[in-house]
Design a protein around this motif. Structure first.
Motif, PDB file in Angstrom:
ATOM      1  N   ALA A 127      56.489 -18.443  12.139  1.00  0.00           N
ATOM      2  CA  ALA A 127      57.804 -18.694  12.740  1.00  0.00           C
ATOM      3  C   ALA A 127      58.280 -17.476  13.528  1.00  0.00           C
ATOM      4  CB  ALA A 127      58.810 -19.062  11.655  1.00  0.00           C
ATOM      5  N   ASP A 128      57.971 -16.266  13.041  1.00  0.00           N
ATOM      6  CA  ASP A 128      58.362 -15.051  13.756  1.00  0.00           C
ATOM      7  C   ASP A 128      57.640 -14.955  15.101  1.00  0.00           C
ATOM      8  OD1 ASP A 128      59.964 -14.329  11.589  1.00  0.00           O
ATOM      9  OD2 ASP A 128      58.333 -13.216  10.618  1.00  0.00           O
ATOM     10  N   ILE A 129      56.344 -15.285  15.078  1.00  0.00           N
ATOM     11  CA  ILE A 129      55.558 -15.261  16.313  1.00  0.00           C
ATOM     12  C   ILE A 129      56.167 -16.217  17.340  1.00  0.00           C
ATOM     13  CG2 ILE A 129      53.328 -15.922  17.329  1.00  0.00           C
ATOM     14  CD1 ILE A 129      52.072 -14.949  14.666  1.00  0.00           C
ATOM     15  N   ALA A 130      56.511 -17.414  16.884  1.00  0.00           N
ATOM     16  CA  ALA A 130      57.099 -18.409  17.782  1.00  0.00           C
ATOM     17  C   ALA A 130      58.441 -17.910  18.321  1.00  0.00           C
ATOM     18  CB  ALA A 130      57.270 -19.730  17.037  1.00  0.00           C
ATOM     19  N   ARG A 131      59.283 -17.392  17.426  1.00  0.00           N
ATOM     20  CA  ARG A 131      60.623 -16.936  17.836  1.00  0.00           C
ATOM     21  C   ARG A 131      60.528 -15.821  18.872  1.00  0.00           C
ATOM     22  NH1 ARG A 131      62.032 -14.819  13.489  1.00  0.00           N
ATOM     23  NH2 ARG A 131      62.396 -16.753  12.352  1.00  0.00           N
ATOM     24  N   GLU A 132      59.588 -14.898  18.669  1.00  0.00           N
ATOM     25  CA  GLU A 132      59.413 -13.778  19.607  1.00  0.00           C
ATOM     26  C   GLU A 132      59.049 -14.261  21.008  1.00  0.00           C
ATOM     27  OE1 GLU A 132      56.393 -11.616  17.604  1.00  0.00           O
ATOM     28  OE2 GLU A 132      57.731 -10.884  16.024  1.00  0.00           O
ATOM     29  N   ARG A 133      58.449 -15.450  21.091  1.00  0.00           N
ATOM     30  CA  ARG A 133      58.017 -15.975  22.387  1.00  0.00           C
ATOM     31  C   ARG A 133      58.921 -17.100  22.875  1.00  0.00           C
ATOM     32  NH1 ARG A 133      54.324 -13.556  19.692  1.00  0.00           N
ATOM     33  NH2 ARG A 133      52.533 -12.553  20.684  1.00  0.00           N
ATOM     34  N   GLY A 134      60.031 -17.305  22.188  1.00  0.00           N
ATOM     35  CA  GLY A 134      60.980 -18.330  22.613  1.00  0.00           C
ATOM     36  C   GLY A 134      60.502 -19.746  22.384  1.00  0.00           C
ATOM     37  N   VAL A 135      59.594 -19.924  21.409  1.00  0.00           N
ATOM     38  CA  VAL A 135      59.038 -21.249  21.114  1.00  0.00           C
ATOM     39  C   VAL A 135      59.603 -21.735  19.782  1.00  0.00           C
ATOM     40  CG1 VAL A 135      56.928 -22.552  20.658  1.00  0.00           C
ATOM     41  CG2 VAL A 135      56.917 -20.719  22.367  1.00  0.00           C
ATOM     42  N   PRO A 136      60.144 -22.949  19.707  1.00  0.00           N
ATOM     43  CA  PRO A 136      60.620 -23.467  18.417  1.00  0.00           C
ATOM     44  C   PRO A 136      59.453 -23.657  17.449  1.00  0.00           C
ATOM     45  CG  PRO A 136      61.457 -24.789  20.252  1.00  0.00           C
ATOM     46  CD  PRO A 136      60.391 -23.898  20.806  1.00  0.00           C
ATOM     47  N   SER A 137      59.746 -23.587  16.156  1.00  0.00           N
ATOM     48  CA  SER A 137      58.716 -23.787  15.146  1.00  0.00           C
ATOM     49  C   SER A 137      59.205 -24.765  14.091  1.00  0.00           C
ATOM     50  CB  SER A 137      58.335 -22.457  14.482  1.00  0.00           C
ATOM     51  OG  SER A 137      59.442 -21.928  13.760  1.00  0.00           O
ATOM     52  N   ALA A 138      58.262 -25.280  13.315  1.00  0.00           N
ATOM     53  CA  ALA A 138      58.583 -26.184  12.211  1.00  0.00           C
ATOM     54  C   ALA A 138      57.634 -25.897  11.062  1.00  0.00           C
ATOM     55  CB  ALA A 138      58.462 -27.643  12.644  1.00  0.00           C
ATOM     56  N   LEU A 139      58.197 -25.792   9.867  1.00  0.00           N
ATOM     57  CA  LEU A 139      57.378 -25.693   8.668  1.00  0.00           C
ATOM     58  C   LEU A 139      56.876 -27.088   8.310  1.00  0.00           C
ATOM     59  CD1 LEU A 139      56.307 -24.397   6.013  1.00  0.00           C
ATOM     60  CD2 LEU A 139      58.574 -24.818   5.044  1.00  0.00           C
ATOM     61  N   TYR A 140      55.593 -27.197   8.005  1.00  0.00           N
ATOM     62  CA  TYR A 140      55.016 -28.460   7.507  1.00  0.00           C
ATOM     63  C   TYR A 140      54.862 -28.302   6.004  1.00  0.00           C
ATOM     64  CZ  TYR A 140      51.627 -32.348   7.163  1.00  0.00           C
ATOM     65  OH  TYR A 140      50.960 -33.512   6.843  1.00  0.00           O
ATOM     66  N   TRP A 141      55.795 -28.896   5.243  1.00  0.00           N
ATOM     67  CA  TRP A 141      55.814 -28.780   3.793  1.00  0.00           C
ATOM     68  C   TRP A 141      54.888 -29.833   3.199  1.00  0.00           C
ATOM     69  CZ3 TRP A 141      57.622 -25.066   0.692  1.00  0.00           C
ATOM     70  CH2 TRP A 141      57.726 -25.332  -0.672  1.00  0.00           C
ATOM     71  N   ILE A 142      53.810 -29.398   2.567  1.00  0.00           N
ATOM     72  CA  ILE A 142      52.760 -30.307   2.108  1.00  0.00           C
ATOM     73  C   ILE A 142      52.850 -30.541   0.608  1.00  0.00           C
ATOM     74  CG2 ILE A 142      51.199 -29.930   4.041  1.00  0.00           C
ATOM     75  CD1 ILE A 142      49.795 -27.770   2.375  1.00  0.00           C
ATOM     76  N   GLN A 143      54.083 -30.552   0.115  1.00  0.00           N
ATOM     77  CA  GLN A 143      54.391 -30.873  -1.277  1.00  0.00           C
ATOM     78  C   GLN A 143      55.614 -31.792  -1.267  1.00  0.00           C
ATOM     79  OE1 GLN A 143      54.813 -26.987  -3.145  1.00  0.00           O
ATOM     80  NE2 GLN A 143      52.619 -26.620  -3.136  1.00  0.00           N
ATOM     81  N   PRO A 144      56.043 -32.318  -2.421  1.00  0.00           N
ATOM     82  CA  PRO A 144      57.187 -33.233  -2.410  1.00  0.00           C
ATOM     83  C   PRO A 144      58.492 -32.538  -2.011  1.00  0.00           C
ATOM     84  CG  PRO A 144      55.995 -33.363  -4.498  1.00  0.00           C
ATOM     85  CD  PRO A 144      55.454 -32.184  -3.756  1.00  0.00           C
ATOM     86  N   VAL A 145      59.459 -33.346  -1.585  1.00  0.00           N
ATOM     87  CA  VAL A 145      60.795 -32.833  -1.289  1.00  0.00           C
ATOM     88  C   VAL A 145      61.375 -32.150  -2.525  1.00  0.00           C
ATOM     89  CG1 VAL A 145      63.125 -33.442  -0.553  1.00  0.00           C
ATOM     90  CG2 VAL A 145      61.172 -34.675   0.405  1.00  0.00           C
ATOM     91  N   ALA A 146      61.153 -32.736  -3.704  1.00  0.00           N
ATOM     92  CA  ALA A 146      61.692 -32.169  -4.942  1.00  0.00           C
ATOM     93  C   ALA A 146      61.203 -30.743  -5.160  1.00  0.00           C
ATOM     94  CB  ALA A 146      61.309 -33.052  -6.138  1.00  0.00           C
ATOM     95  N   VAL A 147      59.953 -30.470  -4.816  1.00  0.00           N
ATOM     96  CA  VAL A 147      59.417 -29.120  -4.999  1.00  0.00           C
ATOM     97  C   VAL A 147      60.024 -28.162  -3.965  1.00  0.00           C
ATOM     98  CG1 VAL A 147      57.303 -27.725  -4.980  1.00  0.00           C
ATOM     99  CG2 VAL A 147      57.314 -29.976  -6.075  1.00  0.00           C
ATOM    100  N   LEU A 148      60.232 -28.648  -2.750  1.00  0.00           N
ATOM    101  CA  LEU A 148      60.943 -27.850  -1.751  1.00  0.00           C
ATOM    102  C   LEU A 148      62.327 -27.469  -2.275  1.00  0.00           C
ATOM    103  CD1 LEU A 148      61.267 -26.726   1.184  1.00  0.00           C
ATOM    104  CD2 LEU A 148      62.158 -28.983   1.802  1.00  0.00           C
ATOM    105  N   ALA A 149      63.016 -28.437  -2.872  1.00  0.00           N
ATOM    106  CA  ALA A 149      64.357 -28.185  -3.405  1.00  0.00           C
ATOM    107  C   ALA A 149      64.325 -27.172  -4.551  1.00  0.00           C
ATOM    108  CB  ALA A 149      64.979 -29.499  -3.879  1.00  0.00           C
ATOM    109  N   ILE A 150      63.312 -27.266  -5.412  1.00  0.00           N
ATOM    110  CA  ILE A 150      63.192 -26.317  -6.532  1.00  0.00           C
ATOM    111  C   ILE A 150      63.010 -24.896  -6.001  1.00  0.00           C
ATOM    112  CG2 ILE A 150      61.722 -25.584  -8.447  1.00  0.00           C
ATOM    113  CD1 ILE A 150      61.157 -28.586  -8.941  1.00  0.00           C
ATOM    114  N   TYR A 151      62.088 -24.716  -5.067  1.00  0.00           N
ATOM    115  CA  TYR A 151      61.874 -23.385  -4.504  1.00  0.00           C
ATOM    116  C   TYR A 151      63.140 -22.894  -3.795  1.00  0.00           C
ATOM    117  CZ  TYR A 151      56.796 -22.944  -5.244  1.00  0.00           C
ATOM    118  OH  TYR A 151      55.558 -22.795  -5.792  1.00  0.00           O
TER     119      TYR A 151
END
Length: 470
Positions: A127-151
Motif C-alpha cells: 500500500a505504501d508503494i502504491a501511495r508513493e506513486r499516486g495509485v490506489p490500493s486494496a487489501l485482499y483479505w483471504i480469511q472470513p470477515v469475522a477474523v478481520l474484525a477480530i484483528y
C-alpha cells in the motif's frame, strides 16, 4: 472512452495465499474484458508454479506473470527455527518493497501503468508503494470477515484483555459487533505469537503493520473479502472503519497453477465407482505436518468408519506412515482396504463429485469456502492461524459441520474422528439437517456469484472504481 484498468495482484508465497490471489486475477479478467492484470509473487514460488516460457501469461497478453524478489534464491522453507523465519520475513519485507516498486515503475515505462494495486495479508508495504506513486490500493483479505474484525479490534484497544487471558482457552472475550468468543476460538497468532521468542511473532508484527497501513488510507481503506455478503451479513458492521467488499468465494476457473503438483487423476475414476454421498474426503492443507501418532490415529479412524475415503497425505508426511502395510511402495497413489491415499489433488473437482459426502479439513479458509460452494458438510480439525475461528463459524454460525476435538495432548483419536464423521454422514436427523443446510449455502453461493448477485455487484463496483481512478 474510459481508461483501461490494470490490476497488479501481489501475494505472499504460500499456497493458501497464492491460490485465491491467482483466482482473483483470472476473475478480474473475466468480469472486465478490457482489463489488464499482472500477477506477482516471489521468484522461487514463481519458478515452481510456472514453466519456463510461461512468463507471458495468457495468449492475448492481458495477464502477465512477473516475479518479485524476496532477497533469497530459494525462498523460505517451513520447518526452520525462529531466527530463520525472522530473517526471511525481514528480507521479504525489505527486498519485496524495493523489487515491487521497481516492478510498478517498469510497467509504467512499458506503457502498462498500474491503476490499482491489490495485495494479500502479509504485504503491508504494498500500500505504501502504491501511495508513493499516486495509485490506489486494496487489501485482499483471504480469511472470513469475522477474523478481520477480530484483528481490527485486537489492534484497536483490545489487545490487553486477550494478552492477559491468552493461556485460558475458555475465557470469553467481548469484541464490538461480534458474539462472545472464547480465547480458544481466536486466531492462534494472537495467543501464541505475542512474545518475541515465539515462532510466529514476526507474522503477528506484520499483521500489526498491516492494520497501521489500513488506518493511514484516506478517506477509507478498501478491503476485498474472499467471502460473500450473505454468509457474514451481521459481521460486516464490525469492520465499518473500512470499505469492505465481499467478492467471493473466488473459485478456480479451470486448471490452475500452484506450488504442488497433482497426482494423476485415477482418484477421479475411483470416485466414479462409489455411491453418492458415501466418500469421506480428508485433506489438511499445504502447511500442516503431522506426527506419526496423529497419522496413525487418522488412518485407524478412517478404516474403522467402514466408509470409503480419499485422503491427501503430502510427500513430506508419507514417510511417517511407514509402519502401515505397503506404504513404502505407495507411489503417487495407493489403495487401502476402504480408501485411497494421494499426495495432492484437484480439491474443487473432488468436492464437486457426487460421491463425496463429507470433508475432514484443517479449516483453512480456501478449503472451507470450496466446501461451502460445493455443498459438502465438514468435520473441522483446526490447527493454527484463522482455522479455529473458521471451525467455530462452520459449526455454530452456519451449521454445516462439526468440530473434532483432540485429547489432552492435542491428538485427534480414531474414535473421535469416527464419531464426528457419523454426525454429518449418518442416518440421524441432525446429520440430515447439516446436509440440508450445506445444500442451501451452496445455492446461496450460486446466487451471490451470478449476474447481479452480491459478490458480482461488489466486484464490478471495484473494477469501475479502478477504471475511474478512485
Amino acid at each position: 472512452m474510459s481508461p483501461r484498468p490494470h490490476f497488479l495482484v501481489l501475494t505472499y508465497p504460500l499456497q493458501g495465499h497464492i491460490a485465491p490471489a491467482l483466482r482473483l486475477a483470472r476473475r478480474l479478467l473475466a468480469v472486465a474484458p478490457d482489463a489488464l492484470v499482472t500477477f506477482s509473487t516471489v521468484a522461487a514460488a514463481h519458478r515452481r508454479m510456472f514453466a519456463e516460457g510461461q512468463d507471458g501469461g495468457d495468449d492475448d497478453d492481458r495477464l502477465e506473470l512477473l516475479p518479485f524478489s524476496d532477497g533469497t534464491e530459494g525462498g523460505f522453507s517451513p520447518g526452520g527455527d525462529v531466527a530463520e523465519l525472522n530473517a526471511y520475513m525481514a528480507s521479504f519485507h525489505a527486498s519485496g518493497r524495493r523489487s515491487v516498486g521497481e516492478l510498478v515503475d517498469a510497467l509504467a515505462a512499458r506503457g502498462r501503468p498500474v491503476s490499482r494495486v491489490v495485495y494479500t495479508l502479509l504485504l503491508p508495504w504494498a500500500a505504501d508503494i502504491a501511495r508513493e506513486r499516486g495509485v490506489p490500493s486494496a487489501l485482499y483479505w483471504i480469511q472470513p470477515v469475522a477474523v478481520l474484525a477480530i484483528y481490527y479490534h485486537y489492534f484497536h484497544g483490545h489487545a490487553g484483555v486477550v494478552e492477559e487471558h491468552r493461556r485460558d482457552q475458555s475465557f470469553v472475550v467481548e469484541l464490538p459487533g461480534l458474539p462472545p468468543l472464547a480465547v480458544g476460538d481466536l486466531p492462534s497468532f494472537l495467543t501464541e505469537a505475542t512474545d518475541p521468542s515465539d515462532y510466529f511473532n514476526s507474522v503477528l508484527t506484520t499483521f500489526r503493520d498491516l492494520f497501521d497501513t489500513l488506518d493511514r488510507e484516506i478517506p477509507k481503506a478498501t478491503v476485498l473479502i474472499n467471502a460473500f455478503q450473505e454468509l457474514e451479513v451481521t459481521t460486516l458492521a464490525a469492520v465499518g472503519a473500512y470499505d469492505v467488499l465481499p467478492i467471493g468465494p473466488v473459485l478456480p476457473s479451470g486448471d490452475e497453477a500452484g506450488l504442488f503438483k497433482q497426482d494423476d487423476t485415477k482418484y477421479m475414476e475411483w470416485l466414479d465407482t462409489k455411491p453418492a454421498g458415501s466418500v469421506v474426503y480428508v485433506a489438511f492443507g499445504s502447511i500442516t505436518v503431522m506426527a506419526k501418532g496423529q497419522l496413525d490415529e487418522l488412518l485407524h479412524g478412517l478404516e474403522e468408519s467402514g466408509r470409503p475415503y480419499l485422503w491427501v497425505v503430502r510427500k513430506d508426511n508419507k514417510a511417517e506412515l511407514a509402519d502401515q502395510a505397503a506404504v513404502a511402495e505407495m507411489g503417487d497413489s495407493a489403495a487401502r482396504k476402504n480408501g485411497m491415499v494421494v499426495e495432492w489433488c484437484d480439491q474443487v473437482r473432488v468436492l464437486s463429485h457426487a460421491a463425496v459426502g463429507c470433508f475432514v479439513t484443517h479449516c483453512g479458509w480456501n478449503s472451507v469456502l470450496e466446501s461451502i460452494a460445493c455443498g459438502v458438510p465438514m468435520v473441522g480439525v483446526p490447527r493454527m492461524s484463522d482455522q479455529r475461528m473458521n471451525a467455530r463459524l462452520v459449526e455454530h454460525d452456519w451449521r454445516i459441520g462439526v468440530r473434532a476435538e483432540g485429547d489432552g495432548s492435542g491428538v485427534l483419536r480414531a474414535a473421535e474422528l469416527r464419531r464426528r464423521v457419523e454426525e454429518v454422514m449418518g442416518d440421524g436427523e441432525a446429520a440430515a439437517e447439516v446436509r440440508c443446510t450445506a445444500a442451501a449455502w451452496k445455492r446461496a453461493v450460486v446466487e451471490a456469484l451470478g449476474k447481479g448477485g452480491s459478490s458480482d455487484r461488489n466486484l464490478m463496483a471495484f473494477v469501475e472504481s479502478a477504471r475511474s481512478g478512485h
